[in-house]
Motif scaffolding. Sequence first.
Motif, PDB file in Angstrom:
ATOM      1  N   HIS A 123      16.346   8.459  -3.822  1.00 26.55           N
ATOM      2  CA  HIS A 123      15.911   7.419  -2.895  1.00 26.55           C
ATOM      3  C   HIS A 123      15.633   6.128  -3.669  1.00 26.55           C
ATOM      4  CE1 HIS A 123      14.440   6.428   1.167  1.00 26.55           C
ATOM      5  NE2 HIS A 123      13.718   5.529   0.511  1.00 26.55           N
ATOM      6  N   ASP A 124      16.334   5.051  -3.302  1.00 28.13           N
ATOM      7  CA  ASP A 124      16.188   3.757  -3.968  1.00 28.13           C
ATOM      8  C   ASP A 124      15.381   2.833  -3.056  1.00 28.13           C
ATOM      9  OD1 ASP A 124      16.361   1.494  -5.440  1.00 28.13           O
ATOM     10  OD2 ASP A 124      18.537   1.542  -5.692  1.00 28.13           O
ATOM     11  N   TYR A 125      14.157   2.518  -3.464  1.00 27.88           N
ATOM     12  CA  TYR A 125      13.283   1.676  -2.640  1.00 27.88           C
ATOM     13  C   TYR A 125      13.709   0.204  -2.656  1.00 27.88           C
ATOM     14  CZ  TYR A 125      10.029   5.504  -1.885  1.00 27.88           C
ATOM     15  OH  TYR A 125       9.460   6.685  -1.481  1.00 27.88           O
ATOM     16  N   ARG A 126      14.563  -0.191  -3.601  1.00 29.63           N
ATOM     17  CA  ARG A 126      15.060  -1.562  -3.638  1.00 29.63           C
ATOM     18  C   ARG A 126      16.019  -1.833  -2.486  1.00 29.63           C
ATOM     19  NH1 ARG A 126      17.305  -1.393  -9.638  1.00 29.63           N
ATOM     20  NH2 ARG A 126      18.019   0.571  -8.733  1.00 29.63           N
ATOM     21  N   GLN A 127      16.578  -0.778  -1.920  1.00 32.21           N
ATOM     22  CA  GLN A 127      17.508  -0.905  -0.795  1.00 32.21           C
ATOM     23  C   GLN A 127      16.896  -0.387   0.509  1.00 32.21           C
ATOM     24  OE1 GLN A 127      20.984   0.304  -3.977  1.00 32.21           O
ATOM     25  NE2 GLN A 127      21.043   1.241  -1.981  1.00 32.21           N
ATOM     26  N   THR A 128      15.579  -0.222   0.524  1.00 29.06           N
ATOM     27  CA  THR A 128      14.902   0.422   1.654  1.00 29.06           C
ATOM     28  C   THR A 128      13.951  -0.541   2.342  1.00 29.06           C
ATOM     29  OG1 THR A 128      15.002   2.513   0.448  1.00 29.06           O
ATOM     30  CG2 THR A 128      13.526   2.435   2.327  1.00 29.06           C
ATOM     31  N   VAL A 129      13.881  -0.438   3.671  1.00 28.61           N
ATOM     32  CA  VAL A 129      12.919  -1.217   4.451  1.00 28.61           C
ATOM     33  C   VAL A 129      11.896  -0.266   5.076  1.00 28.61           C
ATOM     34  CG1 VAL A 129      14.412  -3.163   4.989  1.00 28.61           C
ATOM     35  CG2 VAL A 129      14.426  -1.172   6.491  1.00 28.61           C
ATOM     36  N   PHE A 130      10.690  -0.776   5.213  1.00 24.43           N
ATOM     37  CA  PHE A 130       9.631  -0.054   5.920  1.00 24.43           C
ATOM     38  C   PHE A 130       9.598  -0.582   7.346  1.00 24.43           C
ATOM     39  CE2 PHE A 130       5.326  -0.203   7.605  1.00 24.43           C
ATOM     40  CZ  PHE A 130       4.931   1.114   7.516  1.00 24.43           C
ATOM     41  N   ILE A 145      14.030   3.286   6.066  1.00 30.93           N
ATOM     42  CA  ILE A 145      15.478   3.251   6.285  1.00 30.93           C
ATOM     43  C   ILE A 145      16.136   2.660   5.051  1.00 30.93           C
ATOM     44  CG2 ILE A 145      17.339   2.325   7.715  1.00 30.93           C
ATOM     45  CD1 ILE A 145      15.286   2.251  10.022  1.00 30.93           C
ATOM     46  N   MET A 146      17.027   3.415   4.443  1.00 27.62           N
ATOM     47  CA  MET A 146      17.695   2.976   3.220  1.00 27.62           C
ATOM     48  C   MET A 146      19.126   2.547   3.533  1.00 27.62           C
ATOM     49  SD  MET A 146      18.013   4.874  -0.483  1.00 27.62           S
ATOM     50  CE  MET A 146      19.535   5.779  -0.271  1.00 27.62           C
ATOM     51  N   PHE A 147      19.498   1.371   3.009  1.00 27.07           N
ATOM     52  CA  PHE A 147      20.847   0.839   3.161  1.00 27.07           C
ATOM     53  C   PHE A 147      21.627   1.061   1.865  1.00 27.07           C
ATOM     54  CE2 PHE A 147      18.401  -1.401   6.360  1.00 27.07           C
ATOM     55  CZ  PHE A 147      19.262  -1.438   7.443  1.00 27.07           C
ATOM     56  N   SER A 148      22.911   0.729   1.906  1.00 31.13           N
ATOM     57  CA  SER A 148      23.762   0.944   0.733  1.00 31.13           C
ATOM     58  C   SER A 148      23.636  -0.193  -0.277  1.00 31.13           C
ATOM     59  CB  SER A 148      25.220   1.101   1.161  1.00 31.13           C
ATOM     60  OG  SER A 148      25.647  -0.054   1.860  1.00 31.13           O
ATOM     61  N   THR A 149      23.212  -1.397   0.167  1.00 35.56           N
ATOM     62  CA  THR A 149      23.081  -2.543  -0.740  1.00 35.56           C
ATOM     63  C   THR A 149      21.781  -3.300  -0.463  1.00 35.56           C
ATOM     64  OG1 THR A 149      24.270  -4.016   0.776  1.00 35.56           O
ATOM     65  CG2 THR A 149      25.584  -2.853  -0.888  1.00 35.56           C
ATOM     66  N   LYS A 150      21.379  -4.141  -1.429  1.00 32.30           N
ATOM     67  CA  LYS A 150      20.180  -4.972  -1.274  1.00 32.30           C
ATOM     68  C   LYS A 150      20.395  -6.063  -0.222  1.00 32.30           C
ATOM     69  CE  LYS A 150      18.521  -4.534  -6.042  1.00 32.30           C
ATOM     70  NZ  LYS A 150      18.195  -5.291  -7.279  1.00 32.30           N
ATOM     71  N   GLU A 151      21.628  -6.576  -0.145  1.00 30.17           N
ATOM     72  CA  GLU A 151      21.934  -7.636   0.820  1.00 30.17           C
ATOM     73  C   GLU A 151      21.718  -7.135   2.246  1.00 30.17           C
ATOM     74  OE1 GLU A 151      23.804  -6.867  -1.812  1.00 30.17           O
ATOM     75  OE2 GLU A 151      23.338  -8.680  -2.974  1.00 30.17           O
ATOM     76  N   GLU A 152      22.130  -5.894   2.511  1.00 34.70           N
ATOM     77  CA  GLU A 152      21.925  -5.313   3.849  1.00 34.70           C
ATOM     78  C   GLU A 152      20.437  -5.114   4.122  1.00 34.70           C
ATOM     79  OE1 GLU A 152      26.132  -2.792   4.156  1.00 34.70           O
ATOM     80  OE2 GLU A 152      24.293  -1.808   3.457  1.00 34.70           O
ATOM     81  N   ARG A 153      19.677  -4.775   3.078  1.00 32.80           N
ATOM     82  CA  ARG A 153      18.223  -4.634   3.249  1.00 32.80           C
ATOM     83  C   ARG A 153      17.576  -5.964   3.625  1.00 32.80           C
ATOM     84  NH1 ARG A 153      15.185  -5.462  -1.689  1.00 32.80           N
ATOM     85  NH2 ARG A 153      14.796  -7.430  -0.603  1.00 32.80           N
TER      86      ARG A 153
END
Length: 314
Positions: free
Chosen positions: A150-157, A200-208
Motif C-alpha cells: 500500500h503506497d500512501y503517496r498515491q492514496t486519498v483519505f 482509496i489508492m490510485f495508480s499515480t500521484k497525479e490521479e491522487r
Amino acid sequence: MASALEQLFSQPKVTLTELAATAPLPKLEKVPTSKKVKLKDLSPEEMKAREDRTVFVGNLPLETKRRDLIKFFRSCGPIDAVRFRSIPIVESKLPKKASVILKKFSNANESIHAYVVFKGKEALDKALALNGTVLKGRHVRVSVADDSSHDYRQTVFVGNIPFAVAEEELWQEFAKLGEVKNVRVIRDNATQTSKGIAYIMFSTKEERKKAEAAKITIQGRELRIKKATSKYKLEKKEKIRQDKVKEFAGKRKAAESLVEETKTTKEATFQVKSKMNTKDIRKERKAQRQLAKKMKRSNRPNSKASSKKSKVDA
C-alpha cells in the motif's frame, strides 16, 4: 444344463465364517492421514514462509464460496488453504462458526474478505496481477497479506461517507478520476458496520491530486477528500501527543502537591495560633514590630559618621 444346475445346488453350503477360516483375508494397512496444522502451532520461521505465499482478497460478494476463489486463482497455481474473514453475522448466542454455517448474516456489510495461501511462492505475482478484476459484479482487491504494497503517496483519505455505501460504489465513483488500485472502507471489527471513512489508492500521484481537488456527493453527502497519512506518521503523531499528555500530567501533579503542602503549612500555623491565648499573640506581634524596627535601623546609614568622614576628606 439340468445336470449342471443339480450339481451346483447339491454342493454343501459354506458360511462366511468357514470361508474366512479356510482362506483368511489379508490385513489392510492404515494409511497415515495428514493432520491439519493450526496457525498457533507454527514457528515464527514457518509463519513468515506462509505469509510470503499468502494474498489478501477484499471486496468479495457475501455469497462467495471456497470453490469460487479456487476457480478465480486457478491460473496462478495450486492453493493450499482459503480462510474467510470479516463475515457480518447477526447478534445471537450462537458461536460465530455456527452462525456462518446457518447463514445468519446481517445487513451491516455486503462484502467479505479472504486469505488465500498458495503452495508455492511463485504464484504470488500472478495472483497480485488479478487486482481490480471483476468477480460476480465486484472489483476484487488483491494485495499481499502484510499490506506492505500500500503506497500512501498515491492514496486519498475519504470522510463523511454514508454508512450504507459499500466498497464497490466508491470504486465506481472514483474510477471516473483515474485508475483505482484498491478501496478499503474502515469498519467496526465486531459488527462490520462502516465508520464512514475509507482509503482509496490510485495508480499515480497525479490521479491522487485530481481526486483531492474533486467534489463528490453520494446520497446527499459531500465527501471530505484529502491526502492520506501513512500509518507510521500517524503512530509518530500519537506518540508525541501521548508524551505531551504525560508531561502535562506530571506538571499538574507537581502543582497539586505544592498546593497541598501550602495548605498543610497554613493549617499547621492556624492550629498553633489557635492554641495561643490573647496575651501571647500580642507579645508575638510586639516582638515582630521591634524586630522590624531594628532591621530598619541597621539598614539606615549613620549620619554622624558620614559627616565626620566628609570633614576629613575636605
